[in-house]
Design an enzyme around this catalytic site. Structure first.
Site, PDB file in Angstrom:
ATOM      1  N   ALA A 198       1.147   8.282  -6.656  1.00  0.00           N
ATOM      2  CA  ALA A 198       0.826   9.329  -5.679  1.00  0.00           C
ATOM      3  C   ALA A 198       0.385  10.640  -6.317  1.00  0.00           C
ATOM      4  O   ALA A 198      -0.489  11.334  -5.789  1.00  0.00           O
ATOM      5  CB  ALA A 198       2.037   9.576  -4.786  1.00  0.00           C
ATOM      6  N   ASP A 246      -5.570   4.808  -1.169  1.00  0.00           N
ATOM      7  CA  ASP A 246      -6.676   5.650  -0.694  1.00  0.00           C
ATOM      8  C   ASP A 246      -8.046   5.267  -1.237  1.00  0.00           C
ATOM      9  O   ASP A 246      -9.057   5.830  -0.822  1.00  0.00           O
ATOM     10  CB  ASP A 246      -6.387   7.126  -1.005  1.00  0.00           C
ATOM     11  CG  ASP A 246      -5.983   7.349  -2.466  1.00  0.00           C
ATOM     12  OD1 ASP A 246      -6.669   6.817  -3.361  1.00  0.00           O
ATOM     13  OD2 ASP A 246      -4.980   8.054  -2.693  1.00  0.00           O
ATOM     14  N   HIS A 260      -0.689  -1.766  -3.849  1.00  0.00           N
ATOM     15  CA  HIS A 260      -0.125  -1.575  -2.511  1.00  0.00           C
ATOM     16  C   HIS A 260      -1.190  -1.724  -1.429  1.00  0.00           C
ATOM     17  O   HIS A 260      -1.035  -1.232  -0.314  1.00  0.00           O
ATOM     18  CB  HIS A 260       0.582  -0.211  -2.410  1.00  0.00           C
ATOM     19  CG  HIS A 260       1.856  -0.149  -3.209  1.00  0.00           C
ATOM     20  ND1 HIS A 260       2.512   1.023  -3.486  1.00  0.00           N
ATOM     21  CD2 HIS A 260       2.591  -1.134  -3.794  1.00  0.00           C
ATOM     22  CE1 HIS A 260       3.604   0.755  -4.209  1.00  0.00           C
ATOM     23  NE2 HIS A 260       3.663  -0.533  -4.410  1.00  0.00           N
ATOM     24  N   CYS A 280      -5.467  -8.592  11.542  1.00  0.00           N
ATOM     25  CA  CYS A 280      -4.476  -8.882  12.569  1.00  0.00           C
ATOM     26  C   CYS A 280      -3.167  -9.244  11.875  1.00  0.00           C
ATOM     27  O   CYS A 280      -3.156 -10.051  10.951  1.00  0.00           O
ATOM     28  CB  CYS A 280      -4.966 -10.036  13.447  1.00  0.00           C
ATOM     29  SG  CYS A 280      -3.667 -10.685  14.520  1.00  0.00           S
ATOM     30  N   CYS A 299      -6.322 -13.523  18.785  1.00  0.00           N
ATOM     31  CA  CYS A 299      -4.991 -13.967  19.256  1.00  0.00           C
ATOM     32  C   CYS A 299      -4.205 -12.872  19.974  1.00  0.00           C
ATOM     33  O   CYS A 299      -3.027 -13.069  20.294  1.00  0.00           O
ATOM     34  CB  CYS A 299      -4.176 -14.496  18.086  1.00  0.00           C
ATOM     35  SG  CYS A 299      -3.478 -13.187  17.045  1.00  0.00           S
ATOM     36  N   ASN A 301       2.931  13.248 -16.040  1.00  0.00           N
ATOM     37  CA  ASN A 301       3.449  13.567 -14.709  1.00  0.00           C
ATOM     38  C   ASN A 301       3.842  15.031 -14.649  1.00  0.00           C
ATOM     39  O   ASN A 301       4.098  15.675 -15.661  1.00  0.00           O
ATOM     40  CB  ASN A 301       4.657  12.681 -14.369  1.00  0.00           C
ATOM     41  CG  ASN A 301       4.853  12.517 -12.864  1.00  0.00           C
ATOM     42  OD1 ASN A 301       3.936  12.743 -12.082  1.00  0.00           O
ATOM     43  ND2 ASN A 301       6.043  12.120 -12.466  1.00  0.00           N
TER      44      ASN A 301
HETATM   45 ZN   LIG Z   1      -4.971 -12.363  15.520  1.00  0.00          ZN
END
Ligand SMILES: [Zn+2]
Length: 240
Positions: free
Chosen positions: A23, A103, A118, A126, A147, A207
């Site tokens: 981050a 990002d 991540h 979906c 669906c 850092n």
């Molecule tokens: Zn679906």
């Protein structure tokens, strides 16, 4: 020799360098850092909204949170530090980036060899059947055309596994690296915080706040990601 010169030296001699970003790499682009004291983390309990539970049982909150994040990111852009890493890749100095950030700034800056541990907040699917969906459909709070399931960004939520391919890539690259540079991560999130320890190569930590992990590293550069990368790039550009 000071620490900057030391890392400059290692960058020049390393045959395989891998960077791991978190981050702190994005905060200088204006993206709030969840875990810093001034970040959203203190205002929003991420463990309540960025979860499978929220998605399935409190979709309005989940949807509001990610819509807000997407709109905030649209106002942000990669900074000079991202561009320096992209340039290093082009120059053969850097071989792979593994990032905890969703990002997409490394790609936007021109880096090609990136593993997004991540996931990405710019692509959608979906939650039930996995069919891909558009950003517009997600933002409009539509249901899956296939669906009727909930739409979601392709980010890793609390309680979910990391994307297998990105993880394996990052792991094998770090294991075989001569030099691993960790930038802007507090190393609090498992299992990504284990990655730097998997290398036999040298380990550098850049850092703003040097946490208790400092002793695991061969060299520490305390400072903001962008500023340290600019200084390193200046050193690398001289005496080529
Ligand atoms: Zn679906």
């Amino acid at each position: 020799m000071n620490n900057l010169q030391k890392v400059d030296d290692w960058l020049r001699s390393s045959k395989k360098t891998v960077v791991l970003t978190g981050a702190g790499m994005s905060t200088e682009s204006g993206v709030p850092d969840f875990r810093s004291a001034s970040g959203w983390w203190t205002k929003t309990d991420l463990q309540k909204v960025a979860t499978v539970d929220a998605l399935e049982f409190n979709y309005p909150l989940f949807h509001e949170f990610y819509s807000m994040r997407i709109r905030l990111l649209e106002k942000c852009a990669p900074h000079e530090g991202h561009h320096i890493l992209a340039k290093w890749e082009k120059d053969g100095i850097l071989h792979r980036i593994a990032t905890q950030n969703v990002d997409g700034f490394h790609f936007q800056a021109g880096s090609k060899c990136v593993d997004e541990l991540h996931g990405s907040i710019y692509t959608f699917r979906c939650h039930s059947c996995g069919q891909s969906a558009s950003k517009e459909s997600f933002l409009a709070k539509e249901r899956c055309g296939h669906c009727q399931g909930y739409l979601r960004p392709n980010v890793v939520l609390f309680g979910e596994m990391l994307p297998e391919k990105a993880w394996q890539n990052a792991l094998s690259n770090i294991q075989s690296a001569d030099l691993v540079i960790v930038i802007g991560t507090s190393l609090e999130v498992y299992p990504v915080n284990q990655l730097p320890m998997m290398t036999k190569g040298k380990k550098v930590y850049i850092n703003k706040e040097i946490a208790s992990h400092a002793s695991y590293f061969d060299c520490i550069l305390e400072g903001k990601a962008k500023e340290v990368l600019i200084k390193l790039d200046e050193l690398l550009s001289t005496n080529k």
